[in-house]
Design a protein around this motif. Structure first.
Motif, short mmCIF file in Angstrom:
data_model
loop_
_atom_site.label_atom_id
_atom_site.label_comp_id
_atom_site.label_asym_id
_atom_site.label_seq_id
_atom_site.Cartn_x
_atom_site.Cartn_y
_atom_site.Cartn_z
N UNK A 219 34.57 71.86 -28.23
CA UNK A 219 35.97 71.89 -27.59
C UNK A 219 35.70 72.32 -26.05
N UNK A 220 36.50 72.86 -25.46
CA UNK A 220 36.57 72.77 -23.90
C UNK A 220 36.38 74.16 -23.53
N UNK A 221 35.98 74.50 -23.12
CA UNK A 221 35.71 76.39 -22.55
C UNK A 221 37.32 76.27 -21.40
N UNK A 222 37.96 77.43 -21.47
CA UNK A 222 38.70 77.91 -21.01
C UNK A 222 38.61 78.50 -19.32
N UNK A 223 39.15 77.59 -18.50
CA UNK A 223 39.10 78.09 -17.05
C UNK A 223 40.31 79.46 -16.79
N UNK A 224 41.74 78.75 -17.24
CA UNK A 224 42.90 80.25 -17.25
C UNK A 224 42.75 80.57 -18.42
N UNK A 225 43.10 81.46 -18.79
CA UNK A 225 43.66 82.17 -19.77
C UNK A 225 44.77 83.30 -20.08
N UNK A 226 45.71 83.67 -21.00
CA UNK A 226 46.10 84.89 -21.25
C UNK A 226 45.50 85.93 -22.03
N UNK A 227 45.58 87.19 -22.12
CA UNK A 227 45.29 87.86 -23.01
C UNK A 227 46.49 88.68 -23.36
N UNK A 228 46.47 88.71 -24.50
CA UNK A 228 47.33 88.96 -25.49
C UNK A 228 47.00 89.83 -27.30
N UNK A 229 47.37 90.85 -26.73
CA UNK A 229 47.20 92.44 -28.24
C UNK A 229 47.96 92.98 -28.00
N UNK A 241 47.02 85.05 -16.65
CA UNK A 241 46.62 84.32 -15.32
C UNK A 241 45.17 84.97 -15.47
N UNK A 242 44.16 85.35 -16.33
CA UNK A 242 43.16 85.48 -15.99
C UNK A 242 41.99 84.38 -16.52
N UNK A 243 40.70 84.51 -15.26
CA UNK A 243 39.66 83.65 -15.45
C UNK A 243 38.29 84.22 -16.27
N UNK A 244 37.51 83.44 -16.64
CA UNK A 244 36.38 84.01 -17.04
C UNK A 244 35.92 85.44 -17.01
N UNK A 245 35.24 84.54 -15.74
CA UNK A 245 34.76 85.81 -14.28
C UNK A 245 35.64 87.04 -14.05
N UNK A 246 37.29 87.19 -13.96
CA UNK A 246 38.31 88.14 -13.61
C UNK A 246 38.37 88.95 -15.31
N UNK A 247 38.19 88.01 -16.29
CA UNK A 247 38.70 88.43 -17.74
C UNK A 247 37.63 89.59 -17.66
#
Length: 442
Positions: A219-229, A241-247
């Protein structure tokens, strides 16, 4: 050289047939197997899963049919922190995400080592070492740190497991085929006098193919994503609007430069209170080298216990297949009484096992508890990454004596080192050969 004469074998056959004890053992072992016949129930009695220091960790993860224990263990230490900080339940970080980038970076690391050794013959030990296993699933603490620092992390919901991350045999098989083929091309270009710019241009094309291979497989690694929980109190959370680094910065927030790898290798070639590194061991070109500080076992265990007492779990590497039971999750020197079963002395010292290839680090897990009596450790709680069907819902008990013999590495915060050891840590490391047992990948 001396041959085996038939008369010698006949003497052994006769002696065996006349020994009633060995015949009784034969019936048991032939029917039940070696380990089952030698298993010692007293080891479970002596290693009850109760600990004076016992951290809250949540459910164990499952690496399935892959060799990703080292990254599972590292991500689990982050997960423990996040569960407690954000009141999460059954939460995991994406092991598939770090797996993708590790494979990508290991491919480049292999290419660069092939280029660097192009002036050596194919049968040189270093070239043969590289080609034997161009890349594999395993790794070291400093290697996963390199991935975290360059690529960050994401929750498992942002990049779930794939068929090939859970069962990596085919992926490794075909990735290594490609890397070996590319090695022939790179060495050929250099031997034909191509410039370094031309060689690097060819390597870039190869890396593009590697990326495509990994994206198709994982699969393609995400560059941006939302964290929902939802947290344990059922409160809803959405961070967009998170990035892996900001997360990583917001939710993990661990300064990885604060941690050191501590080893116990009691061999003559590795004096204590020295630092070491291993040639050609790594994954991310340009990242800091793998580095260890070698200490005696008393210091080793005190460092691990100190971090646990401060409420933080400990990444560690060991030889898990030695004297441990998968079903009951007991890691104890008396888990199996092999000496009694065969009337053979299998005993070796830890140094002898390392020097003669009998043992090395094969698996990484997490220390999540310790039983201290008058400040001295007696047994340790271990979080594995083999799912909940092994041990006590995935947790193992490790006796203190087993830790002495088969644990080789821990990762602790630098602050727990004595002032003397902190000064030692600043020393330039001694370079070990690529095939040194301390270069083993968990």
């Amino acid at each position: 050289m001396s041959t085996i004469e038939p008369t010698m074998t006949q003497k052994f056959r006769t002696a065996f047939a006349e020994n009633n004890k060995q015949n009784a053992l034969q019936r048991s072992v032939v029917k039940n197997g070696i380990s089952a016949s030698a298993q010692n129930q007293a080891a479970e009695v002596n290693n009850v899963p109760v600990f004076s220091v016992d951290l809250a960790t949540g459910k164990v993860a499952n690496q399935k049919q892959s060799g990703r224990c080292w990254m599972f263990a590292a991500l689990n230490t982050f997960r423990h922190k996040m569960i407690n900080s954000f009141n999460l339940k059954d939460f995991e970080l994406s092991q598939n995400y770090t797996f993708f980038w590790d494979k990508y970076e290991k491919s480049n690391y292999f290419y660069e080592n092939i280029i660097a050794t192009a002036d050596q013959e194919l049968d040189s030990r270093k070239v043969a070492f590289l080609l034997a296993t161009p890349q594999q699933d395993g790794g070291q603490w400093d290697m996963i740190v390199s991935i975290f620092q360059k690529y960050g992390v994401v929750p498992k919901t942002a990049m779930p497991e794939s068929s090939n991350s859970s069962n990596s045999r085919d992926l490794n098989n075909y990735l290594n085929k490609k890397l070996r083929k590319d090695a022939t091309i790179l060495r050929g270009l250099i031997h034909n006098g191509k410039t370094i710019e031309e060689v690097q241009a060819a390597k870039e094309i190869m890396l593009g193919e590697i990326y495509n291979f990994l994206a198709i497989s994982l699969g393609t690694p995400p560059e941006n994503f939302d964290f929902e929980y939802r947290d344990e109190e059922k409160n809803y959370h959405l961070d967009q609007g998170l990035t892996p680094q900001s997360f990583y910065e917001k939710y993990v927030g661990v300064d990885l430069d604060d941690y050191v790898s501590v080893i116990n290798a009691p061999t003559a070639d590795k004096p204590y209170n020295k630092t070491y590194t291993v040639e050609m061991l790594g994954n991310v070109v340009g990242s800091k080298a793998v580095k260890y500080i070698n200490v005696d076992m008393t210091t080793f265990k005190k460092l691990a216990a100190a971090q646990l007492e401060q409420g933080e779990s400990v990444w560690f590497g060991c030889d898990v297949g030695q004297s441990s039971t998968r079903d009951s999750g007991i890691m104890s020197l008396d888990a199996y009484e092999m000496n009694d079963l065969f009337d053979i002395d299998f005993t070796m010292t830890k140094a002898e096992r390392l020097d003669f290839g009998e043992s090395l680090m094969t698996h990484a897990m997490v220390l999540t508890g310790v039983d201290l009596i008058d400040g001295v450790s007696t047994k340790w709680k271990v979080e594995n990454s083999w799912g909940e069907k092994v041990g006590d819902k995935g947790f193992f008990v490790m006796s203190d004596a087993w830790m002495d013999e088969y644990t080789y590495q821990i990762v602790v915060r630098k602050e727990f080192l004595s002032q003397e050891l902190q000064e030692v840590w600043q020393q330039e490391p001694i370079m070990l050969a690529p095939w040194d047992p301390m270069g083993a990948l968990a």
